[in-house]
Scaffold this motif. Structure first.
Motif: not given
Length: 161
Positions: A65-67, A81-94, A149-159
């Motif tokens: 869940g780290t990113g 560079k920015r470090d972050f931790t995924l929520t449970e929902e985000e990790l489940a989507a990945v 790809v949709k999930t990863l793009r959303a995570l990239l843009h949010a972080n």
């Protein structure tokens, strides 16, 4: 001292069933391998094609869940560079996107990445002894990879830094 046969039988049974040292014999190591193979690392790069500044963004995710998200110019190391931790929902989507995406064999590339300055996506998946990499045209991707790809793009843009 009076011995009964029941007590002797119980004592022999207890010694015969336990107390041995070392690893049990005849066990399958598959459960350990399954836990190890549940670990993964994903790298997703978005190249914006014809641009003047901040032309490339990079997302790195681990199964724990780290990113991190980074931004750079084309063909240069990340400047921010920015470090972050995924929520449970985000990790489940990945994980769900990975299951769907890994249902197919990945081609080296899809469409015509960066042929018309539309940019490209590069996706690398590493798990156990497996590594997959593909380069995707932002406008042309297989249906199995679109959710990931949709999930990863959303995570990239949010972080993104």
């Amino acid at each position: 001292m009076k011995w009964s046969m029941g007590g002797i039988a119980v004592a022999l049974f207890a010694v015969g069933c336990g107390g041995s040292e070392g690893e049990p014999t005849g066990t399958d190591d598959g459960s350990k391998r399954e836990v190890e193979c549940g670990a993964f690392r994903l790298t997703f790069e978005e190249d914006y094609g014809f641009c003047h500044e901040g032309c490339r963004s990079r997302l790195e995710l681990s199964s724990d869940g780290t990113g991190s998200a980074a931004r750079s110019e084309a063909h240069e190391p990340p400047r921010t560079k920015r470090d972050f931790t995924l929520t449970e929902e985000e990790l489940a989507a990945v994980r769900t996107g990975l299951e769907t995406g890994n249902a197919i064999t990945w081609d080296r590339n899809y469409g015509c990445p960066d042929c018309f300055d539309q940019g490209s996506y590069e996706l690398t998946y590493e798990s156990c002894d497996e590594q997959r990499t593909t380069v995707l045209d932002p406008t042309e991707q297989p249906a199995e990879l679109k959710p990931l790809v949709k999930t990863l793009r959303a995570l990239l843009h949010a972080n993104r830094p």
